[in-house]
Write a protein that holds these residues in place. Structure first.
Motif, short mmCIF file in Angstrom:
data_model
loop_
_atom_site.label_atom_id
_atom_site.label_comp_id
_atom_site.label_asym_id
_atom_site.label_seq_id
_atom_site.Cartn_x
_atom_site.Cartn_y
_atom_site.Cartn_z
N TYR A 28 -3.76 -14.76 9.09
CA TYR A 28 -5.21 -15.20 9.57
C TYR A 28 -6.33 -15.30 8.24
O TYR A 28 -6.89 -16.28 8.07
N GLN A 29 -6.26 -13.98 7.55
CA GLN A 29 -6.89 -13.93 6.35
C GLN A 29 -6.64 -15.00 5.45
O GLN A 29 -7.42 -15.55 4.84
N THR A 30 -5.31 -14.99 5.11
CA THR A 30 -4.98 -16.45 4.09
C THR A 30 -5.25 -17.61 4.44
O THR A 30 -5.68 -18.39 3.49
N LEU A 31 -4.98 -17.82 5.59
CA LEU A 31 -5.16 -19.28 6.16
C LEU A 31 -6.87 -19.68 6.16
O LEU A 31 -7.45 -20.88 6.27
N SER A 32 -7.54 -18.64 6.66
CA SER A 32 -9.07 -18.65 6.82
C SER A 32 -9.93 -18.58 5.40
O SER A 32 -10.96 -18.92 5.34
N GLY A 33 -9.28 -17.98 4.55
CA GLY A 33 -9.97 -17.71 3.53
C GLY A 33 -10.57 -16.47 3.33
O GLY A 33 -11.27 -15.87 2.40
N ALA A 34 -10.43 -15.58 4.41
CA ALA A 34 -10.98 -14.24 4.50
C ALA A 34 -10.50 -13.25 3.52
O ALA A 34 -11.11 -12.14 3.57
N GLY A 35 -9.48 -13.47 3.21
CA GLY A 35 -8.61 -12.34 2.13
C GLY A 35 -7.32 -12.87 1.77
O GLY A 35 -7.01 -14.08 2.05
N LEU A 36 -6.76 -12.02 0.90
CA LEU A 36 -5.47 -12.37 0.47
C LEU A 36 -4.40 -11.64 1.44
O LEU A 36 -4.60 -10.94 2.29
N PHE A 37 -3.17 -12.49 1.43
CA PHE A 37 -2.04 -12.06 1.99
C PHE A 37 -1.47 -11.15 0.97
O PHE A 37 -0.81 -11.58 -0.08
N GLU A 38 -1.55 -9.80 1.34
CA GLU A 38 -1.11 -8.76 0.42
C GLU A 38 0.02 -8.03 0.85
O GLU A 38 0.03 -7.45 2.09
N MET A 39 0.98 -7.91 -0.06
CA MET A 39 2.35 -6.93 0.39
C MET A 39 1.77 -5.52 0.83
O MET A 39 2.43 -5.05 1.58
N ASP A 40 0.77 -5.07 -0.12
CA ASP A 40 0.35 -3.92 -0.10
C ASP A 40 -0.17 -3.36 1.44
O ASP A 40 -0.03 -2.50 1.95
N ASP A 41 -0.96 -4.46 1.89
CA ASP A 41 -1.31 -4.21 3.24
C ASP A 41 -0.42 -4.05 4.43
O ASP A 41 -0.62 -3.26 5.23
N ILE A 42 0.75 -4.87 4.22
CA ILE A 42 1.78 -4.93 5.11
C ILE A 42 2.41 -3.50 4.96
O ILE A 42 2.68 -2.84 5.95
N ILE A 43 2.70 -2.96 3.83
CA ILE A 43 3.40 -1.82 3.79
C ILE A 43 2.54 -0.60 4.08
O ILE A 43 2.83 0.24 4.99
N ASN A 44 1.18 -0.65 3.75
CA ASN A 44 0.16 0.58 4.11
C ASN A 44 0.06 0.60 5.72
O ASN A 44 0.11 1.40 6.06
N ASN A 45 -0.14 -0.68 6.32
CA ASN A 45 -0.27 -0.70 7.94
C ASN A 45 0.79 -0.20 8.54
O ASN A 45 0.79 0.64 9.39
N THR A 46 2.10 -0.62 8.02
CA THR A 46 3.18 -0.15 8.88
C THR A 46 3.50 1.27 8.41
O THR A 46 4.17 1.76 9.42
N LEU A 47 3.34 1.73 7.31
CA LEU A 47 3.52 3.19 7.01
C LEU A 47 2.34 3.81 8.09
O LEU A 47 2.77 5.00 8.49
N GLY A 48 1.26 3.13 8.33
CA GLY A 48 0.37 4.18 9.16
C GLY A 48 0.82 4.12 10.36
O GLY A 48 0.72 5.15 11.41
#
Length: 475
Positions: A142-162
């Protein structure tokens, strides 16, 4: 501090929603029991309803942080470098950047805790991971399609780790409730990830403390792919220089306040400190109030409160302040460490400037001082921006030819030097053209306050003649 204030603001609607949910659940539950009690049916468990209400509030909170109310500064931009945020935090030695990564982990911990308690299916690890990964992928998409943010690998790693940490905390709590005691083996197994993270942070701090110099934020985490990129230069970079000096920044703002108090006859009325900065309220013998502000980077400003600027220049009655008066006050203050020529500016200001004459193997001062005088010659305001560069030692550095080779290899950082530049104007793509026009040796501060040598490399990038980048010069 700003992050915590924003969180408090975002939590208000979440608390309100959960409160409304609890009130609604209580009313519906009472009506449900009254209706079904004669029939002997079992009412739904209160715990499940309460956990469901908390889960809804939690989802609203996550949507507030990741989707609602965000700007549209990015469009179809991705950062697929794993752990890039942590590497940037290391190079900048930035607690703020580190907090962003840790917060992204903590944001998904409640999901790992709540889901297994709400439905037994999520007590199986694979289902919990699938839901956590699916949720974070949906947010990033959603963030990358809407321009609200980057599609970041770090976010995927951090959220999954959480989510995993939350799941382990759920297992630990379940074990304690079931066995009525804490088993050491289970405790260590379920706290292994947080324990490992703490150990990594401790090790990083030990390594950082043992370094002689600090880190430079310009160090690139990943190389650009320069295949298909045409890099040219009319320069013939040679092999010199081979060494350059490193300096230590020395701040002397602690000496300004007592000097001003003594010389100008000021009295301290109040003093406040916040985030490494200091604000002091002073008064002179005539009762005029002054504010002295000292920043964490060594700059200081003194100004009279409520004083209207006086048009001192452009006067014809001979009452305008003179250069001699300004030099006399500066001499009395004794805060100019070496000789510098004063310049008369606009609006009654006088300036003293010490140029940055680095690359010498001795101590030197640099920066600016300016002051404004009243019509009677008394001080109205003062701005202090001097700093001392204390010579440490010479270090071996790359040659200009080696710095140019770093460019050809793609080992240089992206620098957004203009707010109007788009992402495509900064990122290196196949088919781009980069012509290096100048390579000069300069210095920049690292995270420990040392002034380290860096190469500033100018070029023409796809017709943009203002392109430049920075490369750490020391080997």
């Amino acid at each position: 501090m700003q992050m915590y204030q924003n969180l408090r603001y975002l939590l208000l609607p979440v608390i309100a929603i959960i409160g409304i949910e609890f009130i609604g659940i209580a009313i519906c539950y009472w009506l449900y029991i009254q209706k079904l009690k004669p029939k002997g049916k079992t009412p739904p468990p209160v715990k499940q309803l309460a956990l469901g209400a908390i889960l809804i509030g939690y989802i609203v909170f996550v949507l507030e942080l990741t989707m609602f109310g965000r700007g549209t500064s990015y469009y179809l931009q991705m950062d697929l470098r794993p752990l890039s945020g942590y590497m940037e935090a290391w190079h900048k030695h930035s607690l703020r950047d580190l907090q962003n990564g840790i917060f992204n982990i903590l944001m998904f911990v409640p999901m790992g805790v709540l889901l297994p308690w709400i439905h037994p299916k999520f007590r199986t690890f694979k289902w919990l991971i699938l839901v956590t990964l699916g949720a974070t992928l949906s947010i990033e998409t959603y963030q990358t399609l809407s321009g609200a943010g980057l599609f970041e690998m770090d976010d995927i790693i951090n959220n999954t780790l959480g989510g995993i940490i939350g799941y382990q905390l759920h297992r630990l709590a379940t074990s304690i409730i079931r066995d009525k005691r804490i088993r050491l083996r289970i405790l260590l197994a379920n706290l292994a990830i947080p324990f490992l993270m703490v150990m990594v942070l401790i090790a990083a701090n030990i390594v950082y403390a043992r370094q002689e110099f600090g880190n430079l934020a310009i160090n690139a985490y990943a190389k650009w792919n320069m295949s298909g990129v045409r890099v040219t230069s009319a320069l013939q970079p040679g092999a010199a220089p081979s060494v350059a000096p490193v300096y230590k920044r020395i701040l002397h703002t602690d000496a300004i306040q007592p000097q001003l108090v003594q010389t100008l006859g000021l009295t301290v009325q109040d003093e406040r400190k916040e985030n490494g900065e200091r604000e002091v309220l002073l008064t002179d013998e005539a009762g005029s109030q002054y504010s002295l502000c000292v920043t964490f980077d060594g700059n200081a400003t003194l100004h009279e409160n409520g004083a209207e600027p006086e048009p001192t220049f452009n006067r014809t009655d001979g009452r305008q302040p003179t250069l001699k008066q300004a030099q006399t006050i500066m001499s009395e203050l004794g805060i100019l460490p070496q000789k510098a020529e004063a310049e008369k500016g606009e609006g009654g200001e006088f300036h003293w400037s010490l140029p940055d004459t680095d690359r010498i193997s001795q101590d030197y001062w640099t920066g600016e001082i300016s002051l404004t005088l009243k019509q009677d010659g008394r001080l109205s305001s003062l701005s202090y921006g001097l700093r001392k560069h204390q010579y440490v030692r010479d270090v071996a550095i790359l040659t200009p030819a080696e710095a140019y080779e770093r460019i050809r290899e793609g080992n240089f950082p992206l620098l957004k030097r203009n707010a109007l530049l788009t992402h495509d104007q900064l990122v290196i793509h196949q088919g781009d053209r980069l012509d290096i026009t100048r390579i000069e040796l300069t210095h920049m501060y690292d995270t420990k306050g040392f002034y380290q040598p860096v190469y500033r490399i100018y070029g023409n990038f796809n017709g943009d003649a203002n392109w430049f980048t920075l490369i750490q010069a020391s080997k």
